[in-house]
Enzyme design. Structure first.
Site, PDB file in Angstrom:
ATOM      1  N   SER A  61      55.763 -54.938 132.919  1.00 11.17           N
ATOM      2  CA  SER A  61      54.815 -55.638 134.192  1.00 11.17           C
ATOM      3  C   SER A  61      53.656 -55.218 132.933  1.00 11.17           C
ATOM      4  O   SER A  61      54.437 -54.729 131.376  1.00 11.17           O
ATOM      5  CB  SER A  61      54.788 -54.250 135.026  1.00 11.17           C
ATOM      6  OG  SER A  61      55.098 -53.199 134.315  1.00 11.17           O
ATOM      7  N   ILE A  63      50.651 -54.438 130.220  1.00 13.17           N
ATOM      8  CA  ILE A  63      50.434 -54.620 128.324  1.00 13.17           C
ATOM      9  C   ILE A  63      51.833 -55.386 128.239  1.00 13.17           C
ATOM     10  O   ILE A  63      51.180 -56.540 128.137  1.00 13.17           O
ATOM     11  CB  ILE A  63      49.966 -53.598 128.562  1.00 13.17           C
ATOM     12  CG1 ILE A  63      48.436 -53.185 128.616  1.00 13.17           C
ATOM     13  CG2 ILE A  63      49.466 -54.531 126.691  1.00 13.17           C
ATOM     14  CD1 ILE A  63      48.049 -52.173 127.869  1.00 13.17           C
ATOM     15  N   SER A 191      47.365 -45.092 123.390  1.00 12.30           N
ATOM     16  CA  SER A 191      46.418 -44.685 123.986  1.00 12.30           C
ATOM     17  C   SER A 191      45.020 -44.482 123.113  1.00 12.30           C
ATOM     18  O   SER A 191      45.531 -43.842 121.558  1.00 12.30           O
ATOM     19  CB  SER A 191      46.452 -44.206 125.134  1.00 12.30           C
ATOM     20  OG  SER A 191      45.803 -43.753 125.833  1.00 12.30           O
ATOM     21  N   TYR A 204      50.494 -36.386 129.138  1.00 11.44           N
ATOM     22  CA  TYR A 204      50.568 -37.930 128.256  1.00 11.44           C
ATOM     23  C   TYR A 204      49.882 -37.719 126.951  1.00 11.44           C
ATOM     24  O   TYR A 204      50.034 -38.804 126.764  1.00 11.44           O
ATOM     25  CB  TYR A 204      49.997 -39.428 129.612  1.00 11.44           C
ATOM     26  CG  TYR A 204      49.344 -40.159 128.930  1.00 11.44           C
ATOM     27  CD1 TYR A 204      51.063 -41.354 129.308  1.00 11.44           C
ATOM     28  CD2 TYR A 204      48.423 -40.926 128.661  1.00 11.44           C
ATOM     29  CE1 TYR A 204      50.457 -42.945 128.690  1.00 11.44           C
ATOM     30  CE2 TYR A 204      48.404 -41.850 128.236  1.00 11.44           C
ATOM     31  CZ  TYR A 204      49.159 -42.644 128.459  1.00 11.44           C
ATOM     32  OH  TYR A 204      48.776 -43.887 128.251  1.00 11.44           O
ATOM     33  N   LYS A 208      51.178 -39.138 123.107  1.00  9.83           N
ATOM     34  CA  LYS A 208      50.188 -39.551 122.197  1.00  9.83           C
ATOM     35  C   LYS A 208      50.320 -39.819 121.342  1.00  9.83           C
ATOM     36  O   LYS A 208      49.824 -40.092 120.067  1.00  9.83           O
ATOM     37  CB  LYS A 208      49.591 -40.620 123.014  1.00  9.83           C
ATOM     38  CG  LYS A 208      50.246 -41.491 124.820  1.00  9.83           C
ATOM     39  CD  LYS A 208      50.918 -42.319 124.276  1.00  9.83           C
ATOM     40  CE  LYS A 208      50.957 -43.598 125.105  1.00  9.83           C
ATOM     41  NZ  LYS A 208      51.977 -44.334 125.256  1.00  9.83           N
ATOM     42  N   SER A 240      45.997 -52.926 134.525  1.00 15.35           N
ATOM     43  CA  SER A 240      48.283 -52.988 134.717  1.00 15.35           C
ATOM     44  C   SER A 240      48.392 -52.109 135.974  1.00 15.35           C
ATOM     45  O   SER A 240      47.921 -51.637 136.463  1.00 15.35           O
ATOM     46  CB  SER A 240      48.582 -52.375 133.556  1.00 15.35           C
ATOM     47  OG  SER A 240      48.410 -51.253 133.480  1.00 15.35           O
TER      48      SER A 240
END
Length: 336
Positions: A61, A63, A191, A204, A208, A240
């Site tokens: 799914s 990217i 990101s 998150y 990253k 996305s």
């Protein structure tokens, strides 16, 4: 003397014009200026990646899926991985429809990044099928939408296990192969949250930031292998399905409303710039429009201003989330 003054004025005027053009480009930019220059004057993915073996994780799914489509059109040989075999088969079927690749040119390989004990066998499966791995695209992972005070700590453990430890585990096995060949590319989809901090995504962001620190350090350990490239891709908000699969306050809860995504960068544009970055061996690429692109620059060169701006943007982000709209909804959009 007059001729010298005229020459100085002409040089100053030329310099001012160059700066003005660069400023106008930056205001309309969808990525950092180095990346945009590479897109304009650099190597083309169609020339650099055709015939290369590219392993893409998180390919079912978003990217990762779009990467599979664009790479197949270019003529790259593909290994596509994710947890959902049925979705991978769907992606493979479309790749075959839109490209000149044959069945044997696309390997579907189910992979769970959190099952680190399976990563060596998965790497060997790709090597048995293609004989080599030219490019590893570390794209698998999940985002987050929850405030720290409301979130169970096991959510943070799961984020780190998937986004960080799973990624570096797979990288370790593939890197051993690249070191033997003395060439290869490791592309990691990080990101802009790996550069800055933002509310609702503390875990998150942490994962990253960890990836950024790890791969920037790994790059310095590979100076004896100049043909092994470590490439960090830092997208901003992209259209996305990532929002539909985010971590929330606890592991059993999913987000109820992903909200409108139309204000975000189209996935195909993000992927095109990712492939440009890969073809040109850019160490780090920021792929975003404003205001996130501006915050990336501020975070690098004027962090005090960046903190001030993120505090203001952060309040809006939390308000959006609590109102049931997408947290990254346009900050310039006026209330109806």
């Amino acid at each position: 003397m007059a001729w010298g003054c005229a020459l100085c004025l002409a040089l100053a005027g030329g310099a001012f014009l160059v700066l003005l053009v660069q400023l106008l480009r930056w205001l309309r930019a969808e990525g950092d200026l180095t990346l945009l220059w590479a897109e304009w004057r650099g190597k083309k993915p169609e020339n650099e990646l055709r015939g290369k073996v590219v392993w893409v994780t998180g390919a079912s799914s978003g990217i990762g899926e779009e990467l599979a489509y664009q790479l197949s059109k270019i003529g790259a040989l593909l290994a596509i991985s994710a947890r959902r075999d049925d979705e991978l088969q769907r992606v493979k079927k479309k790749c075959l429809q839109i490209s000149n690749l044959s069945e044997k040119d696309i390997l579907v390989l189910r992979l769970d990044l959190t099952d680190r004990s399976s990563h060596e066998a998965a790497t060997n499966s790709v090597l048995r099928h293609f004989g080599k791995i030219d490019v590893l695209v570390n794209n698998g992972g999940r985002s987050q939408r929850s405030l720290f005070v409301d979130t169970n700590l096991d959510v943070y453990s799961a984020i780190i296990e998937l986004n960080y430890l799973g990624t570096i585990s797979l990288t370790k096995h593939v890197l051993n192969h690249m070191i033997q060949r003395k060439k290869g590319k490791i592309v990691t989809v990080s990101s802009v949250m790996g550069i800055m901090g933002a509310p609702l995504a503390s875990g998150y962001c942490a994962s990253k930031h960890a990836l950024q620190g790890f791969f920037n350090s790994l790059r310095t350990e590979l100076t004896d292998y100049p043909e092994i490239s470590i490439i960090n891709i830092c997208p901003g908000p992209v259209q996305s399905q990532i929002i539909q699969n985010v971590f929330t306050e606890n592991l059993s809860k999913s987000i109820e409303n992903s909200g409108d995504q139309s204000h975000k960068m189209p996935t195909d544009r993000c992927v095109r710039l990712t492939l440009v970055s890969t073809a040109n061996d850019l160490k780090e690429a920021w792929i975003s429009d404003h205001p996130y692109l501006a915050v990336c620059y501020l975070w690098q060169y004027a962090p005090t201003w960046a903190w001030w701006l993120m505090n203001r943007m952060g309040k809006r982000r939390i308000q959006n989330f609590k109102s049931g709209v997408d947290a990254d909804a346009s900050y310039s959009r006026k209330k109806k």
